[in-house]
Design an enzyme around this catalytic site. Structure first.
Site, PDB file in Angstrom:
ATOM      1  N   PHE A 135       1.364  -1.570  -5.035  1.00 53.69           N
ATOM      2  CA  PHE A 135       2.265  -2.003  -3.967  1.00 53.69           C
ATOM      3  C   PHE A 135       1.608  -1.703  -2.633  1.00 53.69           C
ATOM      4  O   PHE A 135       1.259  -0.560  -2.348  1.00 53.69           O
ATOM      5  CB  PHE A 135       3.633  -1.314  -4.038  1.00 53.69           C
ATOM      6  CG  PHE A 135       4.582  -1.868  -3.021  1.00 53.69           C
ATOM      7  CD1 PHE A 135       5.344  -2.992  -3.288  1.00 53.69           C
ATOM      8  CD2 PHE A 135       4.685  -1.292  -1.747  1.00 53.69           C
ATOM      9  CE1 PHE A 135       6.193  -3.529  -2.324  1.00 53.69           C
ATOM     10  CE2 PHE A 135       5.530  -1.827  -0.784  1.00 53.69           C
ATOM     11  CZ  PHE A 135       6.287  -2.949  -1.074  1.00 53.69           C
ATOM     12  N   ASP A 220      -4.868   3.397  -0.326  1.00 53.91           N
ATOM     13  CA  ASP A 220      -3.525   3.300   0.226  1.00 53.91           C
ATOM     14  C   ASP A 220      -2.792   4.599  -0.091  1.00 53.91           C
ATOM     15  O   ASP A 220      -2.348   4.814  -1.224  1.00 53.91           O
ATOM     16  CB  ASP A 220      -2.813   2.081  -0.394  1.00 53.91           C
ATOM     17  CG  ASP A 220      -1.394   1.915   0.126  1.00 53.91           C
ATOM     18  OD1 ASP A 220      -0.847   2.870   0.713  1.00 53.91           O
ATOM     19  OD2 ASP A 220      -0.817   0.824  -0.077  1.00 53.91           O
ATOM     20  N   LYS A 249       4.864   5.987   5.811  1.00 51.47           N
ATOM     21  CA  LYS A 249       6.009   6.723   5.267  1.00 51.47           C
ATOM     22  C   LYS A 249       6.208   8.130   5.841  1.00 51.47           C
ATOM     23  O   LYS A 249       6.897   8.291   6.818  1.00 51.47           O
ATOM     24  CB  LYS A 249       5.923   6.732   3.741  1.00 51.47           C
ATOM     25  CG  LYS A 249       6.161   5.317   3.173  1.00 51.47           C
ATOM     26  CD  LYS A 249       6.709   5.301   1.770  1.00 51.47           C
ATOM     27  CE  LYS A 249       7.299   3.952   1.421  1.00 51.47           C
ATOM     28  NZ  LYS A 249       6.359   3.003   0.846  1.00 51.47           N
TER      29      LYS A 249
END
Ligand SMILES: *Cc1c(COP(=O)(O)O)cnc(C)c1O
Length: 393
Positions: A135, A220, A249
């Site tokens: 993702f 990532d 995040k």
């Protein structure tokens, strides 16, 4: 307004692209969140790992308040101290690269993709390989990088130049590299894909392959970074370093911010005019992120993540012995997945009703990602709720 009233406002004015629980959240403190009716919830999911220090950590609140009263926005044609100092924190805690700031994970990955391409523009290489169940975000390029068909549905044609390989499959990866490949992009621990941990052999093999073929390794760390695994960045468990890394995040401890970090030689390719973000690196978000780094150090939270992570896995594994529905417990530090034998959506609904925030991803994997400053008593309380919910048919 009460829950029903605000729901009606949403129904009328907010685009319904999310499935929402009928709960009106009002305030949070540490692991606790309260709704408008005064009901308290224990948050052991941290909103997709964003609330790294729990809700409204006093040091982060103080930093935001101080900066908000001083200077909130400055265009990137000037210097501000918070942006510079935050870049220093990130660089010194990772691999000594330089930072580009943006506002989300997708943007950080978008920047990484653009950098990989522009850095290779004189070679004609442009293809990027990503992995099944990854993702990387929802922009058109990052959703293309996201190798999960469910996120692609309806958005064709996708961006050219991406191909997908099974995760942890080094042989398949080697076969899929061709003379147009410029980069390999992956999450050291796949979050949305179900807490899938890269094996040591695999990630070290990817690094070696990148070195041999002159490919950029993009990691990532939007979900697994910022201390969640007990080290600042998940790749630090593997004895390798990336060429480019993306963060978001947890970086701002609750405030929107993203960063792309790149080795200095590679970063040079992002020449003035090639890429930008209006809000990227604004002093408000950077001040919050600096407070996050300071708090991790001051409260020794990497260590707490390690200890509480081991404790949680231990407890979950003993729960597994009495609950046939739990297939596997896996994780590093406080990034933990509880794989079930069945779909977990109903279970999560019941947990939320019982006052516990958890999440289910990839249909069957319960995600357990408490804040780094979580205490044993919170884990015990959460697991008791989970146990009660599991015991009821
Ligand atoms: C959430 C996530 C993203 C996207 O971040 P947004 O801030 O939602 O754009 C990218 N990569 C990973 C690994 C993520 O977990």
């Amino acid at each position: 307004m009460n829950t029903q009233e605000i729901k009606e406002v949403y129904d009328k004015y907010v685009i319904p692209n999310y499935i929402r629980n009928p709960i009106l959240l009002e305030k949070g403190s540490g692991v606790d969140v309260w709704d408008a009716e005064g009901k308290r919830y224990l948050d052991l999911f941290s909103g997709w790992a964003v609330s790294l220090l729990g809700h409204c950590h006093p040091h982060v609140v103080e930093a935001i308040q101080r900066q908000a009263a001083k200077l909130q926005h400055a265009p990137n044609i000037y210097y501000t101290e918070p942006q510079g100092l935050l870049a220093k924190h990130i660089s010194e805690k990772s691999f000594g690269g330089q930072c580009f700031f943006c506002n989300s994970g997708a943007e950080a990955n978008e920047a990484a993709i653009k950098l990989a391409r522009i850095h290779n523009s004189h070679t004609g290489k442009y293809k990027i390989i990503t992995f099944a169940d990854s993702f990387h975000g929802r922009t058109i390029a990052t959703v293309t990088a996201t190798a999960q068909p469910k996120y692609h549905k309806g958005f064709a044609p996708l961006v050219e130049g991406f191909s997908y390989v099974p995760f942890n499959d080094l042989e398949a990866l080697k076969k899929s590299v061709d003379d147009k490949t410029c980069a390999i992009m992956l999450e050291p621990i796949q979050g949305e894909g179900g807490i899938n941990i890269a094996t040591k052999d695999f990630l070290q093999g990817v690094r070696k392959l990148c070195n041999e073929k002159g490919l950029l390794l993009i990691l990532d760390e939007v979900q697994c970074g910022m201390g969640r695994t007990g080290k600042y960045f998940a790749y630090q468990h593997y004895g390798i370093e990336p060429d480019i890394m993306s963060l978001a995040k947890a970086l701002g401890g609750g405030v929107a911010i993203g960063a792309m970090v790149a080795g200095k030689e590679i970063a040079k390719s992002l020449v003035p005019g090639s890429h930008a973000s209006t809000f990227g690196g604004n002093p408000l978000a950077c001040a919050a992120a600096i407070a996050v780094f300071e708090t991790i150090e001051k409260e020794n939270l990497l260590n707490n993540a390690k200890e509480m992570g081991s404790y949680s896995v231990e407890q979950l594994k003993s729960l597994q012995k009495t609950q046939g529905i739990i297939r596997e417990v896996r994780g590093i530090g406080l990034m933990i997945g509880i794989e079930l034998t069945v779909n977990g959506a109903d279970l999560i609904k019941k947990c939320i009703q019982a006052g516990l925030f958890l999440n289910c991803t990839h249909d069957k994997v319960i995600r357990f990602m408490p804040p780094l400053n979580v205490k044993k008593q919170h884990i015990d309380e959460g697991l008791n709720i989970l146990k009660t919910v599991l015991s009821k048919p």
